[in-house]
Design a protein around this motif. Sequence first.
Motif, mmCIF file in Angstrom:
data_model
loop_
_atom_site.group_PDB
_atom_site.id
_atom_site.type_symbol
_atom_site.label_atom_id
_atom_site.label_comp_id
_atom_site.label_asym_id
_atom_site.label_seq_id
_atom_site.Cartn_x
_atom_site.Cartn_y
_atom_site.Cartn_z
ATOM 1 N N LEU A 1 0.835 -1.204 0.000
ATOM 2 C CA LEU A 1 0.000 0.000 0.000
ATOM 3 C C LEU A 1 0.868 1.252 0.000
ATOM 4 C CD1 LEU A 1 -2.734 -0.927 2.657
ATOM 5 C CD2 LEU A 1 -2.870 -1.137 0.166
ATOM 6 N N SER A 2 0.364 2.310 -0.624
ATOM 7 C CA SER A 2 1.060 3.596 -0.596
ATOM 8 C C SER A 2 0.882 4.226 0.787
ATOM 9 C CB SER A 2 0.483 4.528 -1.656
ATOM 10 O OG SER A 2 -0.832 4.922 -1.287
ATOM 11 N N PHE A 3 1.686 5.226 1.097
ATOM 12 C CA PHE A 3 1.526 5.928 2.367
ATOM 13 C C PHE A 3 0.151 6.586 2.460
ATOM 14 C CE2 PHE A 3 6.220 5.781 2.255
ATOM 15 C CZ PHE A 3 6.422 5.150 3.474
ATOM 16 N N GLU A 4 -0.345 7.087 1.330
ATOM 17 C CA GLU A 4 -1.674 7.701 1.320
ATOM 18 C C GLU A 4 -2.742 6.669 1.694
ATOM 19 O OE1 GLU A 4 1.097 10.072 -1.078
ATOM 20 O OE2 GLU A 4 0.568 7.955 -1.165
ATOM 21 N N GLU A 5 -2.634 5.471 1.136
ATOM 22 C CA GLU A 5 -3.591 4.410 1.464
ATOM 23 C C GLU A 5 -3.471 3.986 2.923
ATOM 24 O OE1 GLU A 5 -4.059 2.057 -2.759
ATOM 25 O OE2 GLU A 5 -2.136 1.906 -1.702
ATOM 26 N N ILE A 6 -2.246 3.826 3.389
ATOM 27 C CA ILE A 6 -2.003 3.404 4.768
ATOM 28 C C ILE A 6 -2.587 4.416 5.746
ATOM 29 C CG2 ILE A 6 -0.196 3.002 6.502
ATOM 30 C CD1 ILE A 6 1.570 2.110 4.020
ATOM 31 N N SER A 7 -2.459 5.696 5.426
ATOM 32 C CA SER A 7 -2.923 6.736 6.360
ATOM 33 C C SER A 7 -4.433 6.725 6.562
ATOM 34 C CB SER A 7 -2.460 8.119 5.902
ATOM 35 O OG SER A 7 -3.224 8.571 4.803
ATOM 36 N N THR A 8 -5.180 6.058 5.688
ATOM 37 C CA THR A 8 -6.642 5.999 5.850
ATOM 38 C C THR A 8 -7.087 4.869 6.766
ATOM 39 O OG1 THR A 8 -7.071 4.510 3.981
ATOM 40 C CG2 THR A 8 -6.956 6.883 3.504
ATOM 41 N N LEU A 9 -6.190 3.992 7.154
ATOM 42 C CA LEU A 9 -6.576 2.790 7.890
ATOM 43 C C LEU A 9 -6.866 2.981 9.384
ATOM 44 C CD1 LEU A 9 -4.095 0.253 6.237
ATOM 45 C CD2 LEU A 9 -6.516 0.619 5.700
ATOM 46 N N PRO A 10 -6.131 3.785 10.129
ATOM 47 C CA PRO A 10 -6.298 3.740 11.586
ATOM 48 C C PRO A 10 -7.718 3.985 12.105
ATOM 49 C CG PRO A 10 -4.231 4.784 11.058
ATOM 50 C CD PRO A 10 -4.966 4.596 9.753
ATOM 51 N N ILE A 11 -8.315 5.119 11.877
ATOM 52 C CA ILE A 11 -9.638 5.373 12.472
ATOM 53 C C ILE A 11 -10.740 4.642 11.715
ATOM 54 C CG2 ILE A 11 -11.424 7.108 12.903
ATOM 55 C CD1 ILE A 11 -9.269 9.009 13.796
ATOM 56 N N ALA A 12 -10.839 4.845 10.418
ATOM 57 C CA ALA A 12 -11.965 4.285 9.664
ATOM 58 C C ALA A 12 -11.936 2.761 9.627
ATOM 59 C CB ALA A 12 -11.979 4.859 8.249
ATOM 60 N N ALA A 13 -10.803 2.186 9.307
ATOM 61 C CA ALA A 13 -10.739 0.732 9.178
ATOM 62 C C ALA A 13 -10.874 0.036 10.530
ATOM 63 C CB ALA A 13 -9.438 0.314 8.499
ATOM 64 N N VAL A 14 -10.200 0.549 11.539
ATOM 65 C CA VAL A 14 -10.291 -0.085 12.860
ATOM 66 C C VAL A 14 -11.692 0.079 13.446
ATOM 67 C CG1 VAL A 14 -9.404 -0.051 15.234
ATOM 68 C CG2 VAL A 14 -7.825 0.041 13.312
ATOM 69 N N THR A 15 -12.316 1.225 13.231
ATOM 70 C CA THR A 15 -13.689 1.422 13.697
ATOM 71 C C THR A 15 -14.631 0.431 13.019
ATOM 72 O OG1 THR A 15 -13.300 3.747 14.168
ATOM 73 C CG2 THR A 15 -15.591 3.079 13.863
ATOM 74 N N ALA A 16 -14.508 0.277 11.702
ATOM 75 C CA ALA A 16 -15.356 -0.667 10.970
ATOM 76 C C ALA A 16 -15.110 -2.097 11.453
ATOM 77 C CB ALA A 16 -15.101 -0.550 9.471
ATOM 78 N N TRP A 17 -13.855 -2.480 11.601
ATOM 79 C CA TRP A 17 -13.513 -3.819 12.081
ATOM 80 C C TRP A 17 -14.100 -4.052 13.468
ATOM 81 C CZ3 TRP A 17 -11.464 -8.158 10.083
ATOM 82 C CH2 TRP A 17 -11.089 -9.158 10.977
ATOM 83 N N HIS A 18 -13.913 -3.116 14.351
ATOM 84 C CA HIS A 18 -14.421 -3.247 15.729
ATOM 85 C C HIS A 18 -15.942 -3.397 15.731
ATOM 86 C CE1 HIS A 18 -14.697 -2.823 20.015
ATOM 87 N NE2 HIS A 18 -15.378 -1.700 19.915
ATOM 88 N N ALA A 19 -16.623 -2.582 14.928
ATOM 89 C CA ALA A 19 -18.083 -2.640 14.878
ATOM 90 C C ALA A 19 -18.573 -3.968 14.315
ATOM 91 C CB ALA A 19 -18.626 -1.482 14.045
ATOM 92 N N LEU A 20 -17.983 -4.409 13.214
ATOM 93 C CA LEU A 20 -18.470 -5.620 12.544
ATOM 94 C C LEU A 20 -18.012 -6.916 13.217
ATOM 95 C CD1 LEU A 20 -17.962 -4.607 8.814
ATOM 96 C CD2 LEU A 20 -20.110 -4.675 10.102
ATOM 97 N N ILE A 21 -16.769 -6.974 13.604
ATOM 98 C CA ILE A 21 -16.205 -8.225 14.114
ATOM 99 C C ILE A 21 -16.305 -8.321 15.632
ATOM 100 C CG2 ILE A 21 -14.153 -9.701 14.166
ATOM 101 C CD1 ILE A 21 -15.464 -9.203 11.320
ATOM 102 N N ASN A 22 -15.842 -7.300 16.337
ATOM 103 C CA ASN A 22 -15.828 -7.370 17.803
ATOM 104 C C ASN A 22 -17.199 -7.143 18.423
ATOM 105 O OD1 ASN A 22 -13.089 -7.769 17.567
ATOM 106 N ND2 ASN A 22 -12.517 -5.733 18.219
ATOM 107 N N GLN A 23 -17.963 -6.185 17.900
ATOM 108 C CA GLN A 23 -19.260 -5.880 18.508
ATOM 109 C C GLN A 23 -20.401 -6.691 17.900
ATOM 110 O OE1 GLN A 23 -19.405 -1.540 18.287
ATOM 111 N NE2 GLN A 23 -18.914 -1.484 20.465
ATOM 112 N N ALA A 24 -20.496 -6.737 16.580
ATOM 113 C CA ALA A 24 -21.604 -7.450 15.927
ATOM 114 C C ALA A 24 -21.315 -8.943 15.767
ATOM 115 C CB ALA A 24 -21.904 -6.834 14.570
ATOM 116 N N ASN A 25 -20.051 -9.347 15.983
ATOM 117 C CA ASN A 25 -19.668 -10.752 15.879
ATOM 118 C C ASN A 25 -20.015 -11.322 14.505
ATOM 119 O OD1 ASN A 25 -18.417 -13.000 16.901
ATOM 120 N ND2 ASN A 25 -20.284 -13.847 17.800
#
Length: 179
Positions: free
Chosen positions: A132-156
């Motif tokens: 991934l480019s640095f631009e792509e990587i920089s989009t991951l922390p808040i949006a991707a982790v929030t989505a992962w947490h909501a779908l996988i950790n909370q909604a199972n």
Amino acid sequence: MKAVQLDQFGIKNLKVKEIAKPSPKRGEVLVRIKAVSLNYLDVLLTSGNFYKGLPNLPYIPVSDGAGVIEALGEEVSGWKVGDRVAVQYVQNWTRGDFQKEYNIRVAWQTQGVLAEYVCLPQYGIVKAPDNLSFEEISTLPIAAVTAWHALINQANLHVGQTVLTQGTGGGFHFCIAIG
């Protein structure tokens, strides 16, 4: 080094300033920031309209960034100069399910990454994918982790299940990619 800084809240008060380049302390790494991405949280913090408390001024905004490690502080292990990294939004969340006590070191409690260099705790970064480019990587922390947490950790969410999403922001896009 150059950094964007607020001396008072309000987007019109963002100023590019020349400030001292930080040096990593014990357990910290110095990261040369290559790209940042903006989130609605950054707008709230910059404007002074964040409901959970505001950062101390002067403040360097922006929570999500990616870059390269340029120097290591004493007692840093597992990292080397030249490693590509992303900044963790919730820096104390290093594994497992989210715990409330992880919220003691998050964006509004630390300086942001809208600067040429930032010092971060060695546990406050993650290895960035090489494809991934640095631009792509920089989009991951808040949006991707929030989505992962909501779908996988909370909604199972499990393989084969369907999710209905609504929206147009980064979190919405990552929900589609994950789901």
